[in-house]
Motif scaffolding. Structure first.
Motif, mmCIF file in Angstrom:
data_model
loop_
_atom_site.group_PDB
_atom_site.id
_atom_site.type_symbol
_atom_site.label_atom_id
_atom_site.label_comp_id
_atom_site.label_asym_id
_atom_site.label_seq_id
_atom_site.Cartn_x
_atom_site.Cartn_y
_atom_site.Cartn_z
ATOM 1 N N LEU A 67 52.868 45.011 46.292
ATOM 2 C CA LEU A 67 51.568 45.537 45.889
ATOM 3 C C LEU A 67 50.529 44.431 46.042
ATOM 4 N N ILE A 68 49.391 44.768 46.648
ATOM 5 C CA ILE A 68 48.260 43.844 46.758
ATOM 6 C C ILE A 68 47.142 44.377 45.882
ATOM 7 N N TRP A 69 46.539 43.502 45.079
ATOM 8 C CA TRP A 69 45.557 43.950 44.069
ATOM 9 C C TRP A 69 44.241 43.199 44.246
ATOM 10 N N TRP A 70 43.139 43.960 44.426
ATOM 11 C CA TRP A 70 41.795 43.376 44.445
ATOM 12 C C TRP A 70 40.941 44.121 43.425
ATOM 13 N N GLY A 71 40.363 43.391 42.481
ATOM 14 C CA GLY A 71 39.468 43.984 41.490
ATOM 15 C C GLY A 71 38.396 42.988 41.105
ATOM 16 N N PHE A 98 47.813 38.923 44.204
ATOM 17 C CA PHE A 98 46.497 39.090 43.594
ATOM 18 C C PHE A 98 45.476 38.313 44.420
ATOM 19 N N LEU A 99 44.371 38.980 44.752
ATOM 20 C CA LEU A 99 43.358 38.395 45.619
ATOM 21 C C LEU A 99 42.066 38.120 44.865
ATOM 22 N N HIS A 100 41.522 36.927 45.069
ATOM 23 C CA HIS A 100 40.194 36.530 44.634
ATOM 24 C C HIS A 100 39.959 36.840 43.149
ATOM 25 N N SER A 101 38.997 37.726 42.856
ATOM 26 C CA SER A 101 38.599 37.979 41.476
ATOM 27 C C SER A 101 39.633 38.761 40.676
ATOM 28 N N ALA A 102 40.745 39.097 41.301
ATOM 29 C CA ALA A 102 41.856 39.682 40.546
ATOM 30 C C ALA A 102 42.508 38.671 39.617
ATOM 31 N N HIS A 103 42.002 37.422 39.584
ATOM 32 C CA HIS A 103 42.491 36.472 38.573
ATOM 33 C C HIS A 103 42.199 36.985 37.167
ATOM 34 N N PHE A 104 41.179 37.875 37.040
ATOM 35 C CA PHE A 104 40.882 38.475 35.747
ATOM 36 C C PHE A 104 41.422 39.912 35.627
ATOM 37 N N ALA A 105 42.178 40.367 36.599
ATOM 38 C CA ALA A 105 42.768 41.704 36.524
ATOM 39 C C ALA A 105 43.777 41.760 35.374
ATOM 40 N N MET A 112 50.678 36.457 33.642
ATOM 41 C CA MET A 112 50.490 35.021 33.435
ATOM 42 C C MET A 112 50.570 34.638 31.959
ATOM 43 N N GLY A 113 50.165 35.550 31.057
ATOM 44 C CA GLY A 113 50.123 35.221 29.642
ATOM 45 C C GLY A 113 49.154 34.090 29.352
ATOM 46 N N ALA A 114 47.999 34.119 30.039
ATOM 47 C CA ALA A 114 47.047 33.011 29.949
ATOM 48 C C ALA A 114 45.636 33.546 30.170
ATOM 49 N N PRO A 115 44.592 32.755 29.847
ATOM 50 C CA PRO A 115 43.211 33.225 30.018
ATOM 51 C C PRO A 115 42.817 33.458 31.469
ATOM 52 N N CYS A 116 43.401 32.686 32.406
ATOM 53 C CA CYS A 116 43.099 32.827 33.847
ATOM 54 C C CYS A 116 41.621 32.594 34.151
#
Length: 261
Positions: A67-71, A98-105, A112-116
Motif C-alpha cells: 500500500l502506498i499512502w499520500w495525504g 508513506f510519501l511526503h506529508s503522510a508523515h502526519f497520516a 511509529m508510536g511517535a509525534p512524527c
C-alpha cells in the motif's frame, strides 16, 4: 505473479487547487500508479479518501501486497477504524510506503508510536538527495545523488523512532538536512518513508523518484502468507505445554479465557 499495489490518494488538492490539477492531470495517485504500471512485475490501482471506507475495505487490503499512502490536508478525516484495519494488515505482513506529508497520516503515526513532527518551509527550494546505503535495494539503479529543482523543505529533527536503515538524506538550498528515506518493520510488515512529493511541484514525474518508489515496492513486498490475526494473544493451557509441568499457585484466568487488554 505481479506485486499488487494500491496507491491511496487523499484526492483533495487535485480537486481544489488549479496548480496541482495542472501539474497532475491524472491526479498524484494516478501519476504514481501509472509509473508503477510501467515497471516490470508490478500491477498498481488507486483508491481515494472519498471512496466508501476510504477505499480500504477488508477485501481490498487482502488483495494488496503493498500500500502506498499520500495525504496532507485531510489526515483527520480518515476514520480511526480504517486506520486500525490498515495497521492490522501491516502487522500481518502487508508492505506500506508513506510519501511526503503522510508523515502526519494517522496510520504512520500509529505504526511509529511517535509525534512524527519536523520543521518545514514552502519556498520551491532545490533538494539534493544523497544515497546513504549504496547497495540497498531501494537505491538500486540510482546515482550517488540526484536533485529536485523545486521542493518543499523538511528539516530535522524528525520525530520518529530510530529506523532500521537510512537510505537517503536530503540537503536543501536553505541549508537544512533531513533523513528522507527510512525503513522500519512492524510485525511482519515492511515500512518505507520517502520524503519528496509536495503537491505544487512535479516531483512524481521525476524518473529518479519513480525508480525509488518502484524499488521500494519490491523491497516492501512480503511474499509469505498474511498473518490472519496479528493481534491474537492466546492462552496456552497447562496440558498443552511442550514439556510436562504441574500447575502451582493461584490463577486469575481459566483455561481458554482471554487475557486483559
Amino acid at each position: 505473479m505481479s506485486i499488487r499495489v494500491t496507491v491511496w490518494g487523499e484526492n483533495v488538492h487535485e480537486q481544489k487547487n488549479k496548480v496541482v490539477s495542472e501539474i497532475y492531470p491524472l491526479t498524484m495517485h494516478g501519476t504514481i500508479a501509472a509509473a508503477l504500471n510501467k515497471a516490470e512485475g508490478i500491477s498498481a490501482a488507486t483508491v481515494t479518501l472519498q471512496d466508501p471506507e476510504h477505499g480500504m475495505t477488508a477485501e481490498k487490503l487482502a488483495a494488496t501486497d503493498v500500500l502506498i499512502w499520500w495525504g496532507h490536508a485531510a489526515h483527520g478525516d480518515v476514520d480511526d477504524a480504517i486506520v486500525e484495519r490498515v495497521c492490522n494488515a501491516v502487522w500481518g505482513g502487508m508492505g506500506i510506503i508513506f510519501l511526503h506529508s503522510a508523515h502526519f497520516a494517522k496510520p504512520f503515526k500509529r505504526l511509529m508510536g511517535a509525534p512524527c513532527n519536523l520543521t518545514w518551509r514552502e519556498a520551491g527550494e532545490r533538494e539534493r538527495l544523497w544515497v546513504t546505503s549504496r547497495q540497498h535495494p531501494i537505491a538500486a539503479g540510482l546515482p550517488d545523488h540526484f536533485e529536485l529543482e523545486y521542493e518543499e523543505m523538511y528539516g530535522e529533527p524528525f520525530g520518529v523512532p530510530e529506523p532500521l536503515e537510512t537510505v537517503f538524506i536530503s540537503w536543501f538550498a536553505g541549508g537544512e538536512v533531513f533523513r528522507s528515506g527510512l525503513t522500519y518493520k512492524r510485525g511482519a510488515g515492511n515500512i518505507f518513508y520517502f520524503r519528496p512529493g509536495h503537491e505544487t511541484y512535479p516531483t512524481y514525474h521525476d524518473a529518479n523518484v519513480q525508480r525509488v518508489i518502484s524499488n521500494a515496492v519490491k523491497w516492501a513486498h512480503n511474499p509469505n502468507v498474511r498473518i490472519a490475526n496479528p493481534n491474537d494473544a492466546p492462552n496456552t493451557p497447562v496440558d498443552k505445554a511442550l514439556e510436562p509441568i504441574t500447575e502451582r499457585g493461584p490463577r486469575l484466568h481459566h483455561d481458554g479465557e482471554a487475557g486483559y487488554r
